[in-house]
Design an enzyme around this catalytic site. Structure first.
Site: not given
Lengths: 148, 148, 148, 148, 148, 148, 148, 148, 148, 148, 148, 148
Positions: H23, H100
């Site tokens: 991430y 996302h």
């Protein structure tokens, strides 16, 4: 005199002791006695083998043509998983009858499919120990038919 | 004297005329004759019905307890699809034996699953017309057992 | 006065006799009596039909608009398999209410899907014979709404 | 006097504002009013709760037996996914009625299966706000039956 | 003169009345008239049958060889579910043409698979009533070919 | 002194009251008492949390590293559905032990798969309240190992 | 003094030599030593068996009741495929604990399902050699509980 | 001036601390700062919300039309499971952009399907924190288009 | 001199006798002779083993590094089912070549997937007895490459 | 005069040379001759194209409206896999008829589904070269209907 | 100055002409003009290619590193089927952005999975022609990041 | 002198440049050189073709019998998707050997199934560039066998 071999698969040596609500209360010895009695009545010469070993079952099938003209087999737990057993039955080319004590369609979903039955002559399931007796009758008919 | 009803499902009226490589060459009349003969030998009183109509088969099963103690049924093509037939067998509560001429596991994948067998006592498949004869033996044993 | 047709599918003629733990102990005659009583109270004119035959059920649906403004149907075993029944309901264009005595989601996986419900107005399942009574109330509301 | 709790799941607070072609034009307040009116007529004491929170819905169910004898629940979007909600319903052991405004079988495939319905008494779906009214009738009948 | 039987399956008696956006506006009587007209032009002798009953359709197929050399069948809703119909077609061994008014691949996923088509000579779908006319041409060609 | 947090998921506050045949008769308070007792014996400092809210469980996990070196979690109904819980466990990077009272493989098929277990150190299921005690032992071993 | 049998399945004789990143660096001899040590501490009498042969594992389970009150088994590769092993565990009716060194849910999808666990008391997986130690604790608790 | 609400789903409060290889290393505060900066440049008024609670996310969406004309949402773990979130987005009828950080198609198979995306305007995934910036551009374009 | 072990799985002892249309007419003895001849030509020292027992095959693989640098294995029926065999190959870490006489992709669907091939260096299938000869060439190349 | 384009997909240039038991013995040239002859009889102006290249087929479809009012296409192997071809047919908006020489439902399971048929007017399969002739008739009818 | 290549897949040459309700009304030429304009604003040098041929698309990707540092690709119909395209993207190792005009999750189920996206940096779908503009922004950010 | 054609599918022109950890470091030119060398040693006349175009590969296969007696093909990405390629191989009826550099069973699940292998003589996968050399040996054996 037609020769038949009856092959009991894994865990069938526990019969009578094991889950009687599913498999009945007769022991394997009692069932074998019953098989021998009926075989005699039907004029069949019967050999009976039990093994928990997939490899031994395969070899018993492979050599079955030395002592039998028809195979009666209850592959038990291997019914649903053993491609190797299927290949052995397909290879030996004796008419083979698959037998089950309990009705495989009344039990868990994974017992509905039989890997081995597709290369057998037929299948008899759900009649308890009588499944073997019915298989003896079937064996006799098959033998008569083949020899005619 | 034990009473048995034999119910032939759809297309079985064509037996002997139809795909003899799959179903054999005997006609339904000849098979019924053979069934009657064996029933007599076994001391069974037999009624035989054939229908191509799912609804009629359902009703024959529903009323079976008026004329029989055991049902022998070959649901043929309805085997793999008929929940209604399954419900009829479950409802009538007579011991029921499912019979197939050909070995359902040697045929197309969609014939491997039986919708009806799960509520039957047992299943016999793959022995041609002899599947019925074996079912008669099974019926006799079941009747003896129930009455004992 | 709103007219309603109640159509009972296969094996429902056995109600009360059949698996009472699943379907309750009331016979179809008793249930029909109860339906008629409630219909009268609700000011509905009711016709009741039962058939085990898929074809007859189809035709009853096809002709329903001659005798009813709303259909209440329990397709029983045909619920999960009959595209033909679904097509009949879609064709007749009367508001249709699917009814089940038992809760289809509490039973075998293959009973969870309904082929027919998708073309119905709604579905009521699991309340035993009361499922029909609830459907009568629903029918009354639909009729009022349509006519308003 | 029978006590009933009506539990509205996620997004039902938007009723009347939201996709009226699917869910109708009545607001939740109007529907609740209608529910209270019918409950009174039926002699039911009704509590109404709405929450978008799975955890709150679980706790409302867990404590339902303090204020109700029957649960009416529309789990909305959680119907198809929430094992935790299913476990709560199974645990509280009050008779529970699952309700849907729209017909779940007329919508996307993923709405056909209900995770929660299997542990409910029954399911009513597709009658718009009337689904709740039908559930009240059902609740009354269940309560009468349990107390008899 | 080649003889052809045209078999209409369930709900086709409603044609013209039923969902005209899917199936067109012509009634079955009009379509049959059109079929007879074209058959005459093509030098074909045509018999036309319609039934909503699976069992009757099976029997019509079984006896088709008494009145036809080619079967044209629209099994409608039974297309996707009837193994029994498939078995009848396979048994009768007449060249069989499966016909659909609408394009089965443009509709719900469950209509994409045909249980019956696998034992037919070919399939024609999506041309409305013209699907039958095309099938008549096909029947003529097949008959010429078989007789040559 | 190793610090452990024990997190009870949805519906576990009902323990002892709920389905005792599946989950045993001890209440959560009793089980927590037992956990505290064993933790003391093992020289572990234990914090215990219960929540029915997925969001709270996520946040308890996120902040676990402030009060613990090992997480013991029984995600209950969220085990089979919550990707968000899985992501929280993966993110916090503390060794995590998944615990179940009942054996998930002996229950419905949808309980066999665990969404969360794949990012845990290990899983213990089926030993009733003892599953937590075993997890405490495991936690102690992990802590010793990590610190060595 | 409670007797426990520990059964190691296929390839576990290679432990310590084999993929240490997955299974750790301790050899089976070292693990067995550790098992014996802990068993002694817990007052358990322990027998340890290893086999790569499905048939031998089946027979060890069948005869386990002669030398043990609890079975601890790591079926290794047979976990995911052996119906025969499952049947043996179901038949012997001793409480059985399934053990895995690695976390089966962190590995390939085909290792997530256990054919054998469904008939065991519980399952412990993912703690390396400690999985066995935890199983010994579990065995002790089960034995105490059974005897109480 | 177009108003946009940015909704961060579960576990995104851990950004920068959590699995930086998947991430990235920026914290949520830093990303929010970046979002505010870009929003200002683009002449957008931005509100930012984060929650780990499905219910809160649902309510934030429900009330979004009071403070925004476009929704940007990263449903994180709820993406793949939450029908309730999907229903909220469908109900609120504001153009919604799903975002996302990581590429959902490069991760586990269960992350490839999005339950929520089907009712969004579009989806942007895989660009780390930049996914939000791209969504701001998209929001601006959508707002311009709607207002033109 | 590179040492190679050739392992024949179940039923391969029947070669030449068994289904010659599928597997060819050469016996295993003849094939082994051919293998030895080619091995000699290629400067390979070859050991040949056959077993029908899964357990023996596992142990032969486990001990293969004592007598070989490369494994050539035809797992036959175990190819499609044996996770235990897969684990043995993965554990022994010798380069392993999977061999099949027949083309697994030309046979039944269940033979298309190989459980064992994923942990082998490569797979050769469909060339009859020549599959082994090709594997010897491959073994030689691998050995040269590893030693360079 | 109605203009029709006939598009032959991959491998159809081999017709007559290729698997005559499946596709017949006529070469593509002969079939094209037959098509031209029948087109002339029917008053259709026909263009015929064959390509093995998916891209060329797409472009032929894209430009079809310059030279035709109806498309007849046999997508052959691309039928079951080409979303791109499907998109081209959907885009060009000419009525399109999908044609197959063999009956796709009599062949391997993967040939039963057609990716392209869903956006065509209809499908004709199983009549050998006559499938094209039937498609010409269909094209004529469609053209007449569209122009009326 | 960062160089970007924009690759349009099959049927995109029809944009504006084709299904405007799905893909919008702008032609490809107009979109390309818009792309060039925005590229210029962003200081990007842009090359634009369109092809309906999978092979040409593969080769354009293979040679992309000669003319670009970032690839923007809309694989259209090949998105869901082309492993070969996926392999090309994986091989060329340039950061690649997958773009779709329509939201793939709002369309048929078979469009939800992308074979190619898994080897791309990210995916943007559902913003009509703006999807490309957003991809240009993304490309710029990626290029800056790579060069920093 | 036996003639062999070696056909390289899509992306193989990138060999050596592309993902060397998966496909090795040799360029296609080097591999082709190696193929030619070995072909010469084996007395084979070899033609080598590479294409990224499915249509060209199909045509190369169609015309292969003009220049070869055996085909060696690495269909690369088309292996798993191309029914058209499968049809071409089936049509040309030359013995065909499918080759893969990497082991398709060690990679993603979607690479385990080969659409093309079922109509080939055999398959060799996982030996890097040596897969081609092994295929040359296989080709030689096949040619000798066919000519004997």
């Amino acid at each position: 005199m037609t020769k038949v071999i009856v092959i009991h698969g894994p865990n069938l040596n526990l019969l009578g002791l094991r889950e009687p609500d599913v498999y009945g209360t007769r022991t394997l010895a009692e069932i074998n006695e019953m098989i021998r009695l009926h075989a005699e009545k039907l004029g069949l010469e019967v050999t009976i083998v039990q093994s928990n070993h997939e490899g031994e079952l395969i070899e018993t099938i492979q050599q079955a043509d030395e002592r039998a003209e028809v195979i009666i087999i209850n592959p038990a737990g291997y019914t649903h998983t053993s491609v190797a057993l299927r290949d052995a039955i397909a290879a030996v080319r004796l008419p083979t009858i698959e037998v089950h004590l309990s009705n495989i369609f009344s039990r868990e979903q994974f017992r509905h499919e039989s890997v081995t039955a597709g290369v057998c002559r037929g299948q008899i399931s759900g009649f308890g120990a009588d499944s073997y007796i019915l298989a003896l009758y079937a064996a006799k008919r098959i033998a008569e038919e083949e020899s005619s």
